[in-house]
Structures are given as structure tokens and as C-alpha cells.
Write a protein that holds these residues in place. Structure first.
Motif, PDB file in Angstrom:
ATOM      1  N   ALA A  21      79.598  -2.851 -65.224  1.00 39.66           N
ATOM      2  CA  ALA A  21      77.233  -3.253 -64.228  1.00 39.66           C
ATOM      3  C   ALA A  21      77.602  -4.650 -63.535  1.00 39.66           C
ATOM      4  O   ALA A  21      77.416  -4.416 -62.754  1.00 39.66           O
ATOM      5  CB  ALA A  21      76.664  -2.903 -65.359  1.00 39.66           C
ATOM      6  N   GLU A  22      78.212  -5.490 -64.352  1.00 45.23           N
ATOM      7  CA  GLU A  22      78.330  -6.720 -64.499  1.00 45.23           C
ATOM      8  C   GLU A  22      79.130  -6.182 -63.119  1.00 45.23           C
ATOM      9  O   GLU A  22      79.224  -7.391 -61.849  1.00 45.23           O
ATOM     10  CB  GLU A  22      78.395  -7.547 -64.742  1.00 45.23           C
ATOM     11  CG  GLU A  22      77.796  -8.080 -66.449  1.00 45.23           C
ATOM     12  CD  GLU A  22      76.606  -8.786 -65.507  1.00 45.23           C
ATOM     13  OE1 GLU A  22      76.266  -9.345 -64.689  1.00 45.23           O
ATOM     14  OE2 GLU A  22      75.935  -8.743 -65.888  1.00 45.23           O
ATOM     15  N   ARG A  26      76.446  -5.154 -60.287  1.00 45.61           N
ATOM     16  CA  ARG A  26      75.508  -6.469 -59.039  1.00 45.61           C
ATOM     17  C   ARG A  26      75.919  -6.822 -58.252  1.00 45.61           C
ATOM     18  O   ARG A  26      74.992  -6.878 -57.504  1.00 45.61           O
ATOM     19  CB  ARG A  26      75.717  -7.156 -60.673  1.00 45.61           C
ATOM     20  CG  ARG A  26      74.921  -8.944 -60.718  1.00 45.61           C
ATOM     21  CD  ARG A  26      74.991  -9.799 -61.603  1.00 45.61           C
ATOM     22  NE  ARG A  26      74.187  -9.232 -62.668  1.00 45.61           N
ATOM     23  CZ  ARG A  26      72.987  -9.153 -63.465  1.00 45.61           C
ATOM     24  NH1 ARG A  26      71.702  -9.344 -62.385  1.00 45.61           N
ATOM     25  NH2 ARG A  26      72.635  -8.638 -64.737  1.00 45.61           N
ATOM     26  N   PRO A  27      76.919  -6.955 -57.957  1.00 47.92           N
ATOM     27  CA  PRO A  27      76.971  -7.603 -56.730  1.00 47.92           C
ATOM     28  C   PRO A  27      76.842  -6.959 -55.385  1.00 47.92           C
ATOM     29  O   PRO A  27      76.503  -7.285 -53.862  1.00 47.92           O
ATOM     30  CB  PRO A  27      79.319  -6.748 -56.580  1.00 47.92           C
ATOM     31  CG  PRO A  27      79.465  -7.407 -57.692  1.00 47.92           C
ATOM     32  CD  PRO A  27      78.532  -6.579 -58.622  1.00 47.92           C
ATOM     33  N   GLN A  28      76.450  -5.796 -55.781  1.00 42.36           N
ATOM     34  CA  GLN A  28      75.886  -4.654 -54.862  1.00 42.36           C
ATOM     35  C   GLN A  28      74.586  -4.233 -54.698  1.00 42.36           C
ATOM     36  O   GLN A  28      73.641  -4.234 -53.676  1.00 42.36           O
ATOM     37  CB  GLN A  28      75.998  -3.423 -54.557  1.00 42.36           C
ATOM     38  CG  GLN A  28      77.796  -2.783 -54.890  1.00 42.36           C
ATOM     39  CD  GLN A  28      78.068  -1.256 -54.557  1.00 42.36           C
ATOM     40  OE1 GLN A  28      77.624  -0.769 -53.615  1.00 42.36           O
ATOM     41  NE2 GLN A  28      79.119  -0.992 -55.376  1.00 42.36           N
ATOM     42  N   ILE A  29      73.836  -5.348 -55.961  1.00 42.54           N
ATOM     43  CA  ILE A  29      72.624  -5.347 -55.975  1.00 42.54           C
ATOM     44  C   ILE A  29      71.437  -5.840 -54.259  1.00 42.54           C
ATOM     45  O   ILE A  29      70.823  -5.057 -53.730  1.00 42.54           O
ATOM     46  CB  ILE A  29      71.741  -6.232 -56.748  1.00 42.54           C
ATOM     47  CG1 ILE A  29      72.001  -4.987 -58.235  1.00 42.54           C
ATOM     48  CG2 ILE A  29      69.965  -6.765 -57.153  1.00 42.54           C
ATOM     49  CD1 ILE A  29      72.038  -5.742 -59.027  1.00 42.54           C
ATOM     50  N   PRO A  30      72.180  -7.173 -54.060  1.00 40.58           N
ATOM     51  CA  PRO A  30      71.732  -8.224 -52.622  1.00 40.58           C
ATOM     52  C   PRO A  30      71.802  -6.817 -51.621  1.00 40.58           C
ATOM     53  O   PRO A  30      69.886  -6.463 -51.005  1.00 40.58           O
ATOM     54  CB  PRO A  30      72.299  -8.986 -52.379  1.00 40.58           C
ATOM     55  CG  PRO A  30      73.209  -9.116 -53.974  1.00 40.58           C
ATOM     56  CD  PRO A  30      72.892  -7.470 -54.271  1.00 40.58           C
ATOM     57  N   LYS A  41      77.537   6.710 -52.823  1.00 39.09           N
ATOM     58  CA  LYS A  41      79.174   6.161 -52.759  1.00 39.09           C
ATOM     59  C   LYS A  41      78.727   5.207 -55.012  1.00 39.09           C
ATOM     60  O   LYS A  41      79.545   5.642 -55.402  1.00 39.09           O
ATOM     61  CB  LYS A  41      79.274   5.189 -52.160  1.00 39.09           C
ATOM     62  CG  LYS A  41      80.696   5.703 -50.666  1.00 39.09           C
ATOM     63  CD  LYS A  41      81.403   4.613 -50.454  1.00 39.09           C
ATOM     64  CE  LYS A  41      81.287   5.482 -49.245  1.00 39.09           C
ATOM     65  NZ  LYS A  41      82.212   4.486 -48.013  1.00 39.09           N
ATOM     66  N   LEU A  42      78.416   4.340 -54.470  1.00 39.89           N
ATOM     67  CA  LEU A  42      78.051   4.169 -55.803  1.00 39.89           C
ATOM     68  C   LEU A  42      77.528   4.689 -56.707  1.00 39.89           C
ATOM     69  O   LEU A  42      78.512   4.815 -58.159  1.00 39.89           O
ATOM     70  CB  LEU A  42      76.861   2.973 -56.167  1.00 39.89           C
ATOM     71  CG  LEU A  42      76.242   1.647 -57.627  1.00 39.89           C
ATOM     72  CD1 LEU A  42      78.457   1.285 -57.690  1.00 39.89           C
ATOM     73  CD2 LEU A  42      75.865   1.038 -56.965  1.00 39.89           C
ATOM     74  N   SER A  43      76.390   5.948 -56.909  1.00 38.03           N
ATOM     75  CA  SER A  43      75.999   7.120 -57.365  1.00 38.03           C
ATOM     76  C   SER A  43      77.448   8.290 -57.482  1.00 38.03           C
ATOM     77  O   SER A  43      77.309   8.063 -58.992  1.00 38.03           O
ATOM     78  CB  SER A  43      75.059   8.241 -56.873  1.00 38.03           C
ATOM     79  OG  SER A  43      74.157   7.320 -56.450  1.00 38.03           O
ATOM     80  N   ARG A  44      77.857   8.154 -57.099  1.00 36.98           N
ATOM     81  CA  ARG A  44      79.335   8.755 -57.602  1.00 36.98           C
ATOM     82  C   ARG A  44      80.180   7.782 -57.966  1.00 36.98           C
ATOM     83  O   ARG A  44      81.188   8.552 -59.272  1.00 36.98           O
ATOM     84  CB  ARG A  44      80.618   9.191 -56.094  1.00 36.98           C
ATOM     85  CG  ARG A  44      79.600  10.043 -54.956  1.00 36.98           C
ATOM     86  CD  ARG A  44      78.769  11.828 -56.229  1.00 36.98           C
ATOM     87  NE  ARG A  44      78.116  12.764 -55.078  1.00 36.98           N
ATOM     88  CZ  ARG A  44      77.923  13.654 -55.546  1.00 36.98           C
ATOM     89  NH1 ARG A  44      78.018  14.276 -56.518  1.00 36.98           N
ATOM     90  NH2 ARG A  44      76.788  14.085 -54.914  1.00 36.98           N
ATOM     91  N   SER A  78      70.476  -0.138 -66.573  1.00 38.57           N
ATOM     92  CA  SER A  78      69.165  -0.583 -65.636  1.00 38.57           C
ATOM     93  C   SER A  78      68.784  -1.798 -66.318  1.00 38.57           C
ATOM     94  O   SER A  78      67.721  -2.848 -65.455  1.00 38.57           O
ATOM     95  CB  SER A  78      68.189   0.042 -66.451  1.00 38.57           C
ATOM     96  OG  SER A  78      67.980   2.266 -66.711  1.00 38.57           O
ATOM     97  N   ARG A  79      69.625  -2.873 -67.164  1.00 36.96           N
ATOM     98  CA  ARG A  79      69.581  -4.376 -67.276  1.00 36.96           C
ATOM     99  C   ARG A  79      70.030  -4.749 -65.917  1.00 36.96           C
ATOM    100  O   ARG A  79      69.559  -6.162 -65.649  1.00 36.96           O
ATOM    101  CB  ARG A  79      70.493  -4.467 -68.506  1.00 36.96           C
ATOM    102  CG  ARG A  79      70.422  -6.342 -68.690  1.00 36.96           C
ATOM    103  CD  ARG A  79      71.025  -6.205 -69.529  1.00 36.96           C
ATOM    104  NE  ARG A  79      72.130  -7.906 -69.938  1.00 36.96           N
ATOM    105  CZ  ARG A  79      73.343  -8.398 -69.389  1.00 36.96           C
ATOM    106  NH1 ARG A  79      73.806  -7.550 -69.095  1.00 36.96           N
ATOM    107  NH2 ARG A  79      73.424  -9.730 -69.133  1.00 36.96           N
ATOM    108  N   VAL A  80      70.730  -4.070 -65.411  1.00 36.29           N
ATOM    109  CA  VAL A  80      71.714  -5.048 -63.652  1.00 36.29           C
ATOM    110  C   VAL A  80      70.820  -4.069 -63.227  1.00 36.29           C
ATOM    111  O   VAL A  80      70.469  -4.738 -62.396  1.00 36.29           O
ATOM    112  CB  VAL A  80      72.820  -4.851 -64.171  1.00 36.29           C
ATOM    113  CG1 VAL A  80      73.691  -5.212 -62.588  1.00 36.29           C
ATOM    114  CG2 VAL A  80      73.355  -5.882 -64.976  1.00 36.29           C
TER     115      VAL A  80
END
Length: 399
Positions: A21-22, A26-30, A41-44, A78-80
């Protein structure tokens, strides 16, 4: 507190998911927050870790670790990112119907695909005009020879736009025995998706509309017998939906507490950190107390489910407590952050938005209280955790 229910294997799993998750999420959240686009892609990538198959047995390629392990996976993601935690919980919700109602052929066909991350399943029950009133649904499935033909709309379907296999409950007759469940692949003629609509929170997660217009599927795609659709919907909601959403709320709650504590330690007023002010300490203490209580309730419910104990009331209460406490802590966090929490680049602002998305699915807090009142009054029906105890199994507590 973890040691009351968790083992060394749970701790290793937690470390694995937390690291992923970290480093990967996390890098993709912005970008997720700015674009609000569905994260295909991230879901896969998350599915490929094998975590969707955490409650699927090794005979089908799954992890076979049970519901507490499932809760830990969802909590850490979910924390991230509440959005990606929601993605995993929705997929694992889609697992329930096949585990408990799928026949041998359906299980052999789909469970290995889910375990390997090649299939993201969903469950589609809610409709525009019936909401959480399952018996009010009007989508239909009529039998024509060796096929069923589906018509109608389903809304707020978790993973609508990334799903590979939709579990659809539709009306095949009248009353409570007139609902049946089906597996629908998205390439079936007559199936389509509504346009993805961005929402207040959970950016990157899709929970949209499925449309069936004379959608024809083979009869072998039916789950269970005709008339078992209500059981599919209710059991999936109680045994998977409520603990899954509990875990999403718990992860968001942890993030709120961690972010607020860090903020209070870094910002100064009157020559000292905010965390040293008695009024702020009161708020931090309240948040910590609510988090500890919420986590204990969540883990106890999942642990009971793993041990095939009747625990519907515990699952209901876990969802109620975790959602309400997360929302309460979100407000407290905003009070501590004050104007700093209002910016759209503020993590606490995102957590607050995301937390509100967990209130309605699998029953609002009002519904949970009604169900708990039935328990107190001795009016509750036979728990789903008791009805399906033989299929829940007792998951090993290996070290």
C-alpha cells in the motif's frame, strides 16, 4: 490488542499489505484524486497479489486464511486509500455468492480465476427505485428454454466498471421466493454499463450502473435454485458486506488518527505543540479510544465468523460502531486541523469524504440499530452465520 485474535501469520500478512500500500498505492493517490478516473491498472495489480482469494480454499488456488485475514487486507489498503480498500472489499463480497451458492462446476470455473487475480467479481442487488429494499426490486429474469433473459437496471454496484463477473439478483416470480441469482459476464449481448460518474469520495473506485436489455445468459449461469436470490443477497451482505465495510471504515479511522496526531505534534501554538494543549489532548484521547473500541469490535466479529460461531449481531454491531466512530473521528480531526484541514490537498479532507461513502452500503446505521433491537427483543431470525456455518469452516490459527 491484536494478539487477542491475530497470529504471526496475520502479522506477516499485515506487513506485506502495508508495504504494498505504501509503495504501490500511495504514490498514485494525487493522480487518483485529481482525475477521479476508475483505476483499472491498479485494481488489477492489487488483484494479482492473490488477496481477493483470501477466503477461498487452497483447493481452488486461494489463500484459505479466513475473514480476519480478509479484514486485515482491507484495513491496511483502506488506511492508505479508501478507494482501493473499497475495491478489494467489493470483489471479496462478490466471492461470497459463489462460495456459498455456486455448484461444483461454477466453483471450479471461477474460484481459481478469482484467486489468481484474473477475475474481479461483483454483486448487483440495488436498484434506482428500491434502494436497500431488496424485495422491492423490479429487474426481471425470464426463462426461455435453456436460457434466461434479463431486463432492468442495477445501481451502486461496487467495481461496476472493472468487474469481470457480475452476480445479479433479479425477479423470476412474486414475493420473497420470486428472486433468483445469476452470474453474468460483461460481454453478454444486451449488457451495458452506465457512464461512470465521479462522486464526493473514493476517487478511483467504480460503483455504477449495470443495464440489462434482453440480456441472454445460459441457464447454467444461475446460482443455486430459482427462488434463492434473497438468500444470496442477504447472506452476502451479512457475512461479507458488513465485515468488509467495517474493515474499510477501520482503515480510514486509523489514517485519521495517525494524521491528526502527526499534525498536532508538528504545529505549534503558544510556544508548544498543539498536542500539548489540554483541549487538543482531549480530542486526541477521544479519537484513540474510539479507534481502539472499533478495532476490537471488528476483529471479534471476524474472528467469530472464522470459527463458525453465530455472530450476525456482532457483524451488525461492528459495522455500526466502525462507521459511526470513523465519522465522529473525522469531524474531530477536522476540528483539530481547523483551516488546514479544508484544502483539497489535505489528507484529512480526503478521509472525511471517503468515510461518508461507507455509511449506506449493507445497511445504514439506522438499519443496523433496528436489527440490533430485534436481537435485544428476541425477534431476530436464524442468523446467516448459523445457517451457513458448515460452509464457513474453521480457519486454522497457524503461526
Amino acid at each position: 490488542m491484536d494478539g487477542l485474535f491475530t497470529t504471526a501469520s496475520h502479522d506477516r500478512l499485515r506487513d506485506e499489505v502495508r508495504h504494498f500500500a505504501e509503495t504501490e498505492v500511495r504514490p498514485q493517490i494525487p493522480d487518483m484524486e485529481q482525475s477521479r478516473a476508475v483505476q483499472y491498472k491498479l485494481s488489477r495489480l492489487i488483484a494479482e497479489q492473490g488477496w481477493i482469494g483470501v477466503t477461498i480454499g487452497p483447493e481452488h488456488g486461494g489463500m484459505g486464511l479466513g475473514h480476519l485475514a480478509k479484514s486485515i487486507i482491507i484495513e491496511e489498503l483502506s488506511r492508505v486509500s479508501g478507494a482501493m480498500g473499497a475495491m478489494v472489499q467489493a470483489s471479496q463480497l462478490g466471492v461470497a455468492k459463489i462460495l456459498h451458492f455456486g455448484n461444483t462446476d461454477q466453483q471450479h470455473q471461477w474460484l481459481p480465476e478469482i484467486s489468481a487475480g484474473r477475475c474481479l467479481p461483483t454483486i448487483a442487488v440495488t436498484e434506482p427505485d428500491s434502494g436497500g429494499h431488496v424485495l422491492g426490486m423490479t429487474a426481471t429474469a425470464r426463462r426461455e428454454g435453456d436460457d434466461y433473459v434479463l431486463n432492468g437496471h442495477k445501481v451502486f454496484v461496487g467495481n461496476s466498471h472493472v468487474g469481470d463477473l457480475h452476480g445479479v439478483v433479479a425477479r423470476t416470480g412474486e414475493g420473497s421466493r420470486g428472486l433468483s441469482a445469476f452470474l453474468v459476464e460483461p460481454d453478454r449481448p444486451g449488457f451495458s454499463l452506465g457512464e461512470h460518474q465521479a462522486s464526493m469520495g473514493l476517487h478511483g473506485f467504480s460503483y455504477g450502473e449495470l443495464v440489462f436489455d434482453e440480456c441472454r445468459i445460459p441457464a447454467e449461469n444461475r446460482l443455486g435454485e430459482e427462488g434463492q436470490g434473497l438468500a444470496v443477497a442477504y447472506s452476502s451482505s451479512v457475512l461479507y458486506g458488513r465485515p468488509n465495510l467495517t474493515a474499510v471504515a477501520l482503515g480510514i479511522h486509523r489514517a485519521l488518527v495517525e494524521e491528526t496526531v502527526d499534525f498536532a505534534a508538528r504545529h505549534y501554538r503558544y510556544g508548544q505543540p498543539l498536542s500539548q494543549l489540554p483541549t487538543v489532548q482531549q480530542k486526541l484521547g477521544q479519537m484513540q479510544s474510539q479507534l481502539m473500541t472499533a478495532r476490537l469490535v471488528a476483529y471479534h466479529a471476524a474472528h467469530s465468523l472464522d470459527n463458525a460461531m453465530p455472530c450476525d449481531a456482532e457483524l451488525i454491531n461492528a459495522k455500526l460502531v466502525n462507521v459511526e466512530y470513523a465519522l465522529d473521528s473525522a469531524r474531530t480531526a477536522m476540528e483539530v486541523h481547523a483551516a488546514y484541514g479544508l484544502g483539497t490537498d489535505s489528507p484529512v479532507e480526503r478521509y472525511l469524504r471517503d468515510a461518508h461513502h461507507i455509511f449506506a452500503p449493507a445497511g445504514t446505521s439506522d438499519i443496523q440499530r433496528v436489527r440490533l433491537a430485534e436481537t435485544a427483543l428476541g425477534n431476530s431470525r436464524t442468523p446467516w452465520s448459523e445457517r451457513l456455518a458448515s460452509q464457513l469452516g474453521v480457519f486454522p490459527r497457524s503461526s
